[in-house]
Design a protein around this motif. Structure first.
Motif, PDB file in Angstrom:
ATOM      1  N   PRO A   1       8.524  11.802 -13.237  1.00 10.94           N
ATOM      2  CA  PRO A   1       9.567  12.151 -14.323  1.00 10.94           C
ATOM      3  C   PRO A   1       9.528  11.535 -15.653  1.00 10.94           C
ATOM      4  N   VAL A   2       9.942  12.375 -16.540  1.00  7.49           N
ATOM      5  CA  VAL A   2      10.122  11.652 -17.991  1.00  7.49           C
ATOM      6  C   VAL A   2      11.542  10.767 -17.915  1.00  7.49           C
ATOM      7  N   ALA A   3      12.422  11.349 -17.239  1.00  6.01           N
ATOM      8  CA  ALA A   3      13.861  10.514 -17.107  1.00  6.01           C
ATOM      9  C   ALA A   3      14.138  10.949 -15.446  1.00  6.01           C
ATOM     10  N   ALA A   4      15.187  10.125 -15.288  1.00  8.22           N
ATOM     11  CA  ALA A   4      16.002  10.266 -14.065  1.00  8.22           C
ATOM     12  C   ALA A   4      17.543  10.214 -14.386  1.00  8.22           C
ATOM     13  N   VAL A   5      18.307  11.279 -13.986  1.00 10.41           N
ATOM     14  CA  VAL A   5      19.642  11.179 -14.476  1.00 10.41           C
ATOM     15  C   VAL A   5      20.691  11.008 -13.232  1.00 10.41           C
ATOM     16  N   LEU A   6      21.317   9.932 -13.237  1.00 12.73           N
ATOM     17  CA  LEU A   6      21.963   9.806 -11.975  1.00 12.73           C
ATOM     18  C   LEU A   6      23.564   9.842 -12.384  1.00 12.73           C
ATOM     19  N   TRP A   7      24.087  10.653 -11.298  1.00 11.18           N
ATOM     20  CA  TRP A   7      25.536  11.075 -11.908  1.00 11.18           C
ATOM     21  C   TRP A   7      26.426  10.463 -10.961  1.00 11.18           C
ATOM     22  N   SER A   8      27.467   9.862 -11.519  1.00 10.40           N
ATOM     23  CA  SER A   8      28.383   8.942 -10.611  1.00 10.40           C
ATOM     24  C   SER A   8      29.670   9.360 -11.164  1.00 10.40           C
ATOM     25  N   GLN A   9      30.662  10.101 -10.257  1.00  8.92           N
ATOM     26  CA  GLN A   9      32.037  10.526 -10.672  1.00  8.92           C
ATOM     27  C   GLN A   9      32.805   9.126 -10.634  1.00  8.92           C
ATOM     28  N   THR A  10      32.834   8.131  -9.884  1.00 11.63           N
ATOM     29  CA  THR A  10      33.580   7.245  -9.438  1.00 11.63           C
ATOM     30  C   THR A  10      33.034   5.901  -9.424  1.00 11.63           C
ATOM     31  N   ARG A  11      33.755   4.747  -9.667  1.00 10.89           N
ATOM     32  CA  ARG A  11      33.025   3.367  -9.887  1.00 10.89           C
ATOM     33  C   ARG A  11      32.289   3.206  -8.333  1.00 10.89           C
ATOM     34  N   SER A  12      32.991   3.433  -7.584  1.00  6.94           N
ATOM     35  CA  SER A  12      32.427   3.231  -5.960  1.00  6.94           C
ATOM     36  C   SER A  12      31.336   3.901  -5.664  1.00  6.94           C
ATOM     37  N   THR A  13      30.495   4.916  -6.409  1.00 10.25           N
ATOM     38  CA  THR A  13      29.556   5.353  -6.012  1.00 10.25           C
ATOM     39  C   THR A  13      28.506   5.113  -7.101  1.00 10.25           C
ATOM     40  N   ALA A  14      28.834   4.386  -8.379  1.00 14.24           N
ATOM     41  CA  ALA A  14      27.806   3.896  -9.458  1.00 14.24           C
ATOM     42  C   ALA A  14      26.935   2.496  -8.935  1.00 14.24           C
ATOM     43  N   SER A  15      26.020   2.784  -8.885  1.00 18.65           N
ATOM     44  CA  SER A  15      25.203   1.737  -8.364  1.00 18.65           C
ATOM     45  C   SER A  15      24.073   1.015  -9.420  1.00 18.65           C
ATOM     46  N   THR A  16      24.344  -0.178  -9.868  1.00 21.45           N
ATOM     47  CA  THR A  16      23.558  -0.663 -11.076  1.00 21.45           C
ATOM     48  C   THR A  16      22.296  -0.945 -10.466  1.00 21.45           C
ATOM     49  N   PRO A  17      22.121  -1.557  -9.192  1.00 24.82           N
ATOM     50  CA  PRO A  17      20.796  -1.928  -8.748  1.00 24.82           C
ATOM     51  C   PRO A  17      19.876  -0.833  -8.694  1.00 24.82           C
ATOM     52  N   LEU A  18      20.427   0.322  -7.972  1.00 25.70           N
ATOM     53  CA  LEU A  18      19.768   1.381  -7.739  1.00 25.70           C
ATOM     54  C   LEU A  18      19.149   1.969  -9.249  1.00 25.70           C
ATOM     55  N   ALA A  19      20.112   2.059 -10.298  1.00 21.05           N
ATOM     56  CA  ALA A  19      19.550   2.407 -11.605  1.00 21.05           C
ATOM     57  C   ALA A  19      18.285   1.536 -11.990  1.00 21.05           C
ATOM     58  N   ARG A  20      18.333   0.504 -11.905  1.00 21.78           N
ATOM     59  CA  ARG A  20      17.541  -0.626 -12.241  1.00 21.78           C
ATOM     60  C   ARG A  20      16.122  -0.397 -11.237  1.00 21.78           C
ATOM     61  N   HIS A  21      16.512  -0.225 -10.043  1.00 23.21           N
ATOM     62  CA  HIS A  21      15.185  -0.148  -9.264  1.00 23.21           C
ATOM     63  C   HIS A  21      14.368   1.322  -9.778  1.00 23.21           C
ATOM     64  N   VAL A  22      15.109   2.417  -9.968  1.00 22.16           N
ATOM     65  CA  VAL A  22      14.515   3.580 -10.679  1.00 22.16           C
ATOM     66  C   VAL A  22      13.682   3.211 -12.054  1.00 22.16           C
TER      67      VAL A  22
END
Length: 344
Positions: free
Chosen positions: A263-284
């Protein structure tokens, strides 16, 4: 146009009043709803002008307003109509029957006069949408949402009607001991249905031939999909190809989709802090594909209130749907080229 009182004390002598359309706009309901109340419950204008046109006098308007107030607090429509007729359908002091009806309706008014949704300063159409949601009036919800998208476009409807009403329902839910859950579910369902119908409601630009998509996914454990559905619909209207994976996407599945679609981009949606994963975003963001010397990586866009400054540091930031659409659309060149990040 406002209702004018009758010359005498008898409202049945009034020939000047609000039309059904004018009253519908005043109450935030559809003319169809008012006609339905008249047909089903006898809650209509006492007088019709020449040609049988409906004219709602002051007492008729008071009954309709009471009907709206009672149904907005959870009273069944038939019961609300009965109480409204007893209170305003006849002159003079309240009868024992009226008092009994008022007591019956009181059981559906947990918050009294202030128990409506906490909307604040919003568009009038938003108030009408909220009333339909509280009444669980599915046909009215569908009609209002479709009309709004056709009139204002998707982005404006999302920002000015859908989101304020969803937030008001959420606040009401939180402050009323888990009541109004059915209102939130019905409203969310119809908003989702409307978003998925956008290709049928609005003109659509064809995607560039062979252009890679934008991948949209909720982070693992995240169940809130409506914002992603709105972004998917808005991007589709702009001719941006998408692959939307939906709620609570496992990390392995997200990574597999990115590898397979490039993909040209990947959008990662997180409604709460508990589901926001910086390591996952960096991996992608670190995934690469393509021939040696022309390796490509996706632009990762963390989206949603779960990504605070710390979690989203080092990634693009968008302030809302309109901003996200412009940012992602801008990654595509005039001739279908895509602004991928290249590495040597």
């Amino acid at each position: 146009m406002s209702a004018e009182p009758a010359e005498s004390g008898d409202d049945t002598s009034a020939v000047v009043g609000l039309t059904t359309g004018a009253l519908a706009r005043r109450l935030g309901v559809s003319p169809t709803t008012l006609r339905s109340w008249d047909r089903r419950y006898g809650l209509g204008p006492a007088v019709r002008s020449q040609g049988r046109h409906r004219r709602w006098g002051p007492r008729d308007i008071a009954m309709a307003e009471e009907m709206c107030r009672l149904t907005a607090t959870g009273a069944p429509p038939a019961e609300a109509a009965r109480v409204a007729r007893l209170r305003f359908g006849t002159a003079g002091p309240a009868t024992p029957a009226a008092a009994s009806g008022a007591a019956s309706a009181a059981a559906y008014r947990p918050g009294g006069a202030g128990s409506g949704l906490p909307l604040g300063d919003v568009r009038q159409e938003c108030r009408g949408l909220a009333r339909a949601a509280v009444r669980l009036d599915a046909p009215e919800l569908e009609q209002r949402l479709v009309e709004a998208v056709g009139r204002y476009g998707l982005v404006r409807t999302w920002e000015e009607l859908m989101v304020p009403t969803l937030r008001a329902v959420g606040r009401k839910w939180e402050s009323s001991g888990d009541r109004y859950v059915e209102v939130e579910h019905l409203l969310s369902w119809h908003i989702s249905s409307t978003l998925r119908s956008v290709p049928l409601l609005l003109p659509r630009t064809a995607p560039p031939a062979g252009a890679p998509p934008v991948v949209l996914a909720c982070t693992p454990g995240e169940q809130h999909t409506l914002p992603l559905e709105a972004l998917t619909a808005a991007l589709g209207a702009r001719g941006v190809p998408t692959r939307t994976l939906g709620a609570a996407v496992p990390a392995e599945a997200l990574l597999a989709c990115v590898r397979r679609t490039g993909p040209v981009a990947a959008v990662l949606w997180s409604q709460t802090r508990s589901t926001a994963s910086t390591p996952l975003a960096r991996h992608v963001a670190g995934l690469e594909w393509g021939p040696s010397g022309a390796r490509r990586r996706p632009v990762v866009l963390p989206a949603g209130p779960g990504w605070d400054r710390r979690a989203g540091a080092g990634f693009p930031h968008c302030s809302g749907l309109r901003d996200a659409v412009e940012t992602l659309s801008g990654l595509y060149g005039d001739e279908g080229g895509v602004g991928h990040t290249h590495t040597g």
